[in-house]
Design an enzyme around this catalytic site. Structure first.
Site, PDB file in Angstrom:
ATOM      1  N   GLU A 184       0.051  -2.847   1.998  1.00 52.00           N
ATOM      2  CA  GLU A 184       1.030  -3.485   2.872  1.00 52.00           C
ATOM      3  C   GLU A 184       1.000  -5.007   2.756  1.00 52.00           C
ATOM      4  O   GLU A 184       2.046  -5.653   2.667  1.00 52.00           O
ATOM      5  CB  GLU A 184       0.775  -3.064   4.321  1.00 52.00           C
ATOM      6  CG  GLU A 184       1.714  -3.690   5.323  1.00 52.00           C
ATOM      7  CD  GLU A 184       1.441  -3.233   6.742  1.00 52.00           C
ATOM      8  OE1 GLU A 184       2.097  -3.753   7.664  1.00 52.00           O
ATOM      9  OE2 GLU A 184       0.551  -2.370   6.946  1.00 52.00           O
ATOM     10  N   ASP A 237      -5.156  -7.101  10.780  1.00 51.16           N
ATOM     11  CA  ASP A 237      -4.305  -6.030  10.256  1.00 51.16           C
ATOM     12  C   ASP A 237      -4.326  -5.999   8.727  1.00 51.16           C
ATOM     13  O   ASP A 237      -3.328  -6.330   8.085  1.00 51.16           O
ATOM     14  CB  ASP A 237      -2.868  -6.213  10.756  1.00 51.16           C
ATOM     15  CG  ASP A 237      -2.005  -4.979  10.533  1.00 51.16           C
ATOM     16  OD1 ASP A 237      -2.558  -3.924  10.169  1.00 51.16           O
ATOM     17  OD2 ASP A 237      -0.782  -5.078  10.725  1.00 51.16           O
ATOM     18  N   GLU A 261       1.602  -1.060  20.213  1.00 57.44           N
ATOM     19  CA  GLU A 261       2.887  -1.327  19.575  1.00 57.44           C
ATOM     20  C   GLU A 261       3.981  -0.378  20.058  1.00 57.44           C
ATOM     21  O   GLU A 261       4.789   0.134  19.286  1.00 57.44           O
ATOM     22  CB  GLU A 261       2.745  -1.259  18.047  1.00 57.44           C
ATOM     23  CG  GLU A 261       1.768  -2.288  17.506  1.00 57.44           C
ATOM     24  CD  GLU A 261       1.633  -2.271  16.006  1.00 57.44           C
ATOM     25  OE1 GLU A 261       1.357  -3.327  15.423  1.00 57.44           O
ATOM     26  OE2 GLU A 261       1.802  -1.186  15.402  1.00 57.44           O
TER      27      GLU A 261
END
Length: 647
Positions: free
Chosen positions: A372, A344, A265
């Site tokens: 998240e 994720d 990333e």
């Protein structure tokens, strides 16, 4: 601390010890910590503590100090004893007695040894020193600012950091990485001229046996050292890291090591120099080895510039494809840190096949306590059952994930400077549960939940029953009203809160569901899809290969199926989507009402905070229900067989 929620260490939890006579034998800083805890409890409740001989109800004894963390606990002849051959073991034994409460002094127990399964039980804080323009003070943080950093520097409130270390030790956590794995310019300097700030934090955590780790940028020799390269095979680069590590250990002699996110990333890594991840990790391992340190090298590496038109590319495959060929090449003090699932931290995804495919490499399994993708601590979502399923899963057909995590268990932290630590007071249960499961991955998470409730809220049975009913099924409730059958994501891009079914569908991030008029899901079979299912050992490769044998809860992760595909439940996929989304909202409504009924049994400030969060959870759950159901009704053209309102 004044004004800070005591979480699972309220004064009342120490009453059983504080009313009795305790003998402490041994010396050293951690023994002093234990003595201080007992002395405060006795001062509060009228008991006594001594290091001399005499009649005692509790004996805490350190027999040598070999660095071990286990302890022996037992009770007989009217005396409770804890014996340890390591100072950390005595500390954990003391908190074991705290958890047992009155039981520790009323019920005889044969002497038994308690030993952590994982030597390292760590929290990664994604905290930024300087506020990031997009991610803020804490990346994926939902509990206010950082405990450690504020206004571009270390916070001066080390008393709260020490209180945090105390909470962590009480549930078995022994390591903390104090900054974000995405290391920005300010954070990079913690390795060099700002190491003194890290040393101050380490000093506050040390009395509770917490070792401090630091996330570092792979490009540090260039960014900080002025070198032209960060090539891991360049001798000048290796020398720079060796000197940097020596300076860190001069400031923090018990420093744990580095955490690294590389070639991921946008973070720099060894690929820029034509080197492998093993080359990069081993360079840092060599710098840390003389000091007893460890490098945690994250395996979260994938192409985040995918072409959504290309169905042969699969983000789920990436970690396995990158790292399995390197098995056996990593140094002994290099740990490959692997997310528990291949994507994720979704509310439901399969266990990463990488965990069972690298027998020659030390692996750490990474979980996410910060919510998240599971409600961001605005929703009640106790993750203990999910984590337990992961840790008990026989990934290679024999060994469980917990047993294969030889490099430790790690969770992304969920705390901040909020007075309730985790923003949502009930989210404290996730932090506590992680610590207890990291100590013993085979522990019953429901027993752990009961333990947390009793410590945090006291023994009142009506309150305990109410809290258990709210928390116990909350993960599956969240799953019901969000992304169905393991398909994942369907969230708002960027901040990841709330529904957006196609939010990432045409993005470069590789998070697709491929819904069309005929069906939904990703074909990851070997026969006709990306081949991801074939990365598993048997029997799982065979189980996941066919939609007829694939578990329903993972069906859309592994297969593209029609809306009329019949699940084992006897429902079609489309009816399952409708039913679960209506059920999920109804379950949130019931939980909200149950919480409201506990108003006279809970501290007013805590009750008000949770009640406020329930209002937002219910609003969001209804939004999820209506958007998901409407989307799939419009795609499929299939009506709800029960005739409910779908827009």
């Amino acid at each position: 601390m004044q004004g800070v929620d005591p979480a699972w260490l309220p004064d009342g939890a120490f009453r059983p010890i504080g009313t009795r006579r305790t003998l402490i034998r041994g010396s050293g800083p951690l023994v002093d910590t234990v003595h201080g805890e007992v002395a405060r409890a006795c001062e509060r409740f009228g008991g006594s503590v001594s290091r001399e001989s005499g009649p005692y109800d509790l004996v805490l004894e350190l027999d040598g100090d070999d660095g071990s963390e286990g302890f022996v606990y037992g009770r007989g002849d009217g005396c409770t004893t804890v014996t340890a051959s390591g100072a950390r073991g005595l500390l954990y034994g003391f908190f074991h007695v705290v958890r047992l409460g009155e039981t520790a002094f009323l019920e005889d127990a044969r002497r038994a040894t308690y030993q952590p399964t994982s030597a390292l039980r760590m929290l990664d804080h994604w905290d930024n020193v300087a506020v990031h323009p997009v991610m803020g003070q804490v990346e994926r943080g939902y509990a206010g600012g950082s405990l450690f950093w504020g206004d571009g520097r270390a916070r001066g409130d080390l008393e709260r950091v020490r209180a945090y270390g105390r909470l962590l030790a009480a549930c078995g956590i022994n390591a903390v990485a104090v900054n974000n794995v995405n290391v920005h310019a300010t954070e990079a300097r913690l390795l060099t001229d700002r190491i003194g700030e890290v040393a101050d934090l380490a000093g506050a955590l040390r009395p509770y046996g917490i070792r401090t780790h630091l996330s570092v940028t792979f490009a540090a020799p260039v960014v900080l050292g002025g070198l032209a390269s960060a090539d891991p095979l360049d001798e000048s680069v290796r020398g720079w890291w060796a000197e940097a590590a020596a300076r860190v250990y001069a400031a923090i002699p018990d420093f744990g090591g580095f955490v690294v996110k590389a070639d991921s990333e946008g973070q720099p890594g060894p690929f820029a120099y034509g080197r492998s991840h093993a080359d990069g990790a081993n360079m840092l391992a060599a710098a840390l080895a003389p000091h007893g340190g460890t490098v945690h090298w994250r395996a979260f590496v994938y192409n985040h510039h995918q072409d959504w038109r290309d169905r042969s590319t699969d983000r789920a495959r990436a970690a396995y494809d990158h790292f399995v060929p390197l098995d056996g090449e990593f140094a002994d003090n290099a740990v490959l840190q692997v997310k528990h699932g291949p994507m994720d931290f979704q509310v439901r995804e399969p266990v990463s096949p990488l965990i069972g495919a690298m027998p020659g490499t030390r692996l750490a399994v990474e979980l996410q306590a910060t919510q998240e993708y599971t409600g961001q601590q605005r929703h009640v979502c106790w993750l203990g059952p999910m984590w337990s399923e992961v840790l008990r899963f026989g990934i290679d057909g024999e060994s469980s994930v917990g047993a294969l995590a030889r490099g430790g268990l790690v969770a992304v932290a969920n705390v901040g400077d909020d007075p309730f630590w985790t923003g949502h007071p009930l989210a404290q249960a996730n932090l506590y549960t992680f610590g207890r499961l990291a100590w013993d991955p085979e522990a019953d998470p429901h027993h752990v939940l009961d333990e947390w409730i009793r410590l945090t809220f006291g023994p009142e049975p009506g309150l305990a029953a109410g809290l258990r009913s709210i928390l116990d099924g909350s993960w599956r409730t969240y799953e019901k009203y969000t992304a169905p059958l393991g398909v994942g994501f369907m969230v708002q891009p960027g901040h990841h809160y709330g529904p957006s079914v196609d939010g990432y569908e045409y993005s470069p991030w590789g998070t697709y569901h491929f819904a069309d008029r005929d069906g939904v899901g990703v074909d990851r079979s070997v026969a006709s899809g990306t081949g991801y299912a074939g990365q598993y050992a048997k029997p799982w490769a065979d189980v996941y290969e066919s939609p007829l044998s694939c578990p329903d809860e993972l069906l859309l992760f592994f297969h593209h199926v029609s809306y009329g595909h019949m699940l084992r439940s006897g429902k079609t996929v489309i009816q399952h989507i409708y039913d679960t989304h209506f059920e999920g909202v109804a379950e949130v409504e019931a939980a909200r009402e149950r919480w409201a009924s506990l108003v006279d049994l809970v501290d007013p400030a805590r009750h008000a905070r949770v009640a406020e969060r329930f209002e937002e959870q219910l609003r969001s759950a209804r939004e999820w229900r209506d958007q998901i159901n409407s989307y799939f009704f419009r795609k499929s053209g299939v009506a709800d067989e029960r005739g409910r309102t779908i827009y």
